[in-house]
Scaffold this motif. Sequence first.
Motif, PDB file in Angstrom:
ATOM      1  N   ALA A   1       0.856  -1.190   0.000  1.00 12.68           N
ATOM      2  CA  ALA A   1       0.000   0.000   0.000  1.00 12.68           C
ATOM      3  C   ALA A   1       0.889   1.235   0.000  1.00 12.68           C
ATOM      4  O   ALA A   1       2.077   1.172   0.332  1.00 12.68           O
ATOM      5  CB  ALA A   1      -0.926   0.009   1.215  1.00 12.68           C
ATOM      6  N   ILE A   2       0.300   2.371  -0.381  1.00 12.08           N
ATOM      7  CA  ILE A   2       1.037   3.630  -0.401  1.00 12.08           C
ATOM      8  C   ILE A   2       0.090   4.779  -0.104  1.00 12.08           C
ATOM      9  O   ILE A   2      -1.103   4.723  -0.442  1.00 12.08           O
ATOM     10  CB  ILE A   2       1.754   3.826  -1.763  1.00 12.08           C
ATOM     11  N   LYS A   3       0.609   5.799   0.541  1.00 11.66           N
ATOM     12  CA  LYS A   3      -0.111   7.056   0.772  1.00 11.66           C
ATOM     13  C   LYS A   3       0.746   8.186   0.203  1.00 11.66           C
ATOM     14  O   LYS A   3       1.958   8.187   0.370  1.00 11.66           O
ATOM     15  CB  LYS A   3      -0.349   7.283   2.264  1.00 11.66           C
ATOM     16  N   ILE A   4       0.106   9.140  -0.461  1.00 12.49           N
ATOM     17  CA  ILE A   4       0.822  10.260  -1.085  1.00 12.49           C
ATOM     18  C   ILE A   4       0.083  11.556  -0.745  1.00 12.49           C
ATOM     19  O   ILE A   4      -1.145  11.608  -0.811  1.00 12.49           O
ATOM     20  CB  ILE A   4       0.909  10.099  -2.617  1.00 12.49           C
ATOM     21  N   LYS A   5       0.829  12.589  -0.389  1.00 10.93           N
ATOM     22  CA  LYS A   5       0.211  13.874  -0.089  1.00 10.93           C
ATOM     23  C   LYS A   5       1.139  15.003  -0.510  1.00 10.93           C
ATOM     24  O   LYS A   5       2.344  14.816  -0.696  1.00 10.93           O
ATOM     25  CB  LYS A   5      -0.097  13.992   1.404  1.00 10.93           C
ATOM     26  N   LEU A   6       0.563  16.187  -0.665  1.00 13.92           N
ATOM     27  CA  LEU A   6       1.331  17.393  -0.961  1.00 13.92           C
ATOM     28  C   LEU A   6       1.505  18.195   0.318  1.00 13.92           C
ATOM     29  O   LEU A   6       0.620  18.222   1.175  1.00 13.92           O
ATOM     30  CB  LEU A   6       0.626  18.236  -2.019  1.00 13.92           C
ATOM     31  N   GLU A   7       2.635  18.880   0.420  1.00 18.30           N
ATOM     32  CA  GLU A   7       2.889  19.755   1.553  1.00 18.30           C
ATOM     33  C   GLU A   7       3.153  21.166   1.039  1.00 18.30           C
ATOM     34  O   GLU A   7       3.818  21.352   0.025  1.00 18.30           O
ATOM     35  CB  GLU A   7       4.087  19.258   2.362  1.00 18.30           C
TER      36      GLU A   7
ATOM     37  N   ILE B   1      -5.205  22.302  -5.305  1.00 19.25           N
ATOM     38  CA  ILE B   1      -4.346  21.336  -5.977  1.00 19.25           C
ATOM     39  C   ILE B   1      -4.353  20.057  -5.157  1.00 19.25           C
ATOM     40  O   ILE B   1      -4.177  20.072  -3.943  1.00 19.25           O
ATOM     41  CB  ILE B   1      -2.912  21.886  -6.162  1.00 19.25           C
ATOM     42  N   ASN B   2      -4.604  18.952  -5.816  1.00 19.71           N
ATOM     43  CA  ASN B   2      -4.708  17.651  -5.161  1.00 19.71           C
ATOM     44  C   ASN B   2      -3.820  16.649  -5.889  1.00 19.71           C
ATOM     45  O   ASN B   2      -3.626  16.741  -7.102  1.00 19.71           O
ATOM     46  CB  ASN B   2      -6.151  17.136  -5.180  1.00 19.71           C
ATOM     47  N   VAL B   3      -3.294  15.697  -5.143  1.00 21.92           N
ATOM     48  CA  VAL B   3      -2.573  14.595  -5.760  1.00 21.92           C
ATOM     49  C   VAL B   3      -3.475  13.365  -5.735  1.00 21.92           C
ATOM     50  O   VAL B   3      -3.977  12.966  -4.688  1.00 21.92           O
ATOM     51  CB  VAL B   3      -1.221  14.316  -5.067  1.00 21.92           C
ATOM     52  N   LEU B   4      -3.746  12.813  -6.919  1.00 22.50           N
ATOM     53  CA  LEU B   4      -4.586  11.628  -7.078  1.00 22.50           C
ATOM     54  C   LEU B   4      -3.717  10.461  -7.516  1.00 22.50           C
ATOM     55  O   LEU B   4      -2.751  10.644  -8.272  1.00 22.50           O
ATOM     56  CB  LEU B   4      -5.680  11.866  -8.115  1.00 22.50           C
TER      57      LEU B   4
ATOM     58  N   GLU C   1      -0.391   4.769 -10.888  1.00 22.16           N
ATOM     59  CA  GLU C   1      -0.529   5.992 -11.669  1.00 22.16           C
ATOM     60  C   GLU C   1      -0.709   7.151 -10.680  1.00 22.16           C
ATOM     61  O   GLU C   1      -1.438   7.013  -9.702  1.00 22.16           O
ATOM     62  CB  GLU C   1      -1.737   5.925 -12.601  1.00 22.16           C
ATOM     63  N   ILE C   2      -0.060   8.283 -10.952  1.00 20.90           N
ATOM     64  CA  ILE C   2      -0.132   9.449 -10.075  1.00 20.90           C
ATOM     65  C   ILE C   2      -0.330  10.687 -10.930  1.00 20.90           C
ATOM     66  O   ILE C   2       0.302  10.836 -11.983  1.00 20.90           O
ATOM     67  CB  ILE C   2       1.155   9.619  -9.238  1.00 20.90           C
TER      68      ILE C   2
END
Length: 222
Positions: free
Chosen positions: A120-126, A133-136, A169-170
Amino acid sequence: MNTIELDSNAWVYGQLFIQGEHCLGIHIMSGDSAGTDEGIKHFGTFKAGDYVAVEYRLVQRMTCIEGGLNTIIPIQILPWTPPAIKAVAYEAHVQNIGWQGWVKNGEIAGTTGQSLRLEAIKIKLEGFELKDINVLYRVHIQNIGWQEWVKNGEIAGTTGQSLRLEAIEIKLEGSDTDGFGIIYQAHVQNIGWQEWVKNGEIAGTTGQSLRLEAMKIFLAIT
């Protein structure tokens, strides 16, 4: 022909500028400055204005070969490091380890050389708290296939089911995405580090039963 001299562990990361309409191939030379071609590596195909992230190992010169005439066209990559206030952060859940802890801006999440799957992975912007703006991102999972898109730190993948991630995919989305992009690279079972991909392209494999083992992700200025 531009000469780029860097520390052996340096990164060049930025936007590509080329004198000419297009560049059909960048050749990265790791030979000496006198011009030997020892260790030539073909990096990719780019056009003016593309952004790139390249890890250099004693690279001393770069040339752009245009068409079939082997015309040397001067090129320039402007190094760029994202300001500390803006970053992409990500955390991987790894077989036998669990959640590793957050890393950011090109650091490795996962493992290499240990034959351990990403689950699993979690991705976020700081640094974008007041911006639209969102990271999908979405992942391809063993026995499941592509999951639905999730965003902004939500979990993609599974935990407690011993299922491998196989591809990801990101992309960025929102009214404030102009000027930003996302670049990422996957380390895959039996393959190693794949080439860099960007903005929603697939990293990893599908239909080959190969596990993702590690990821690097960059926030880019486009």
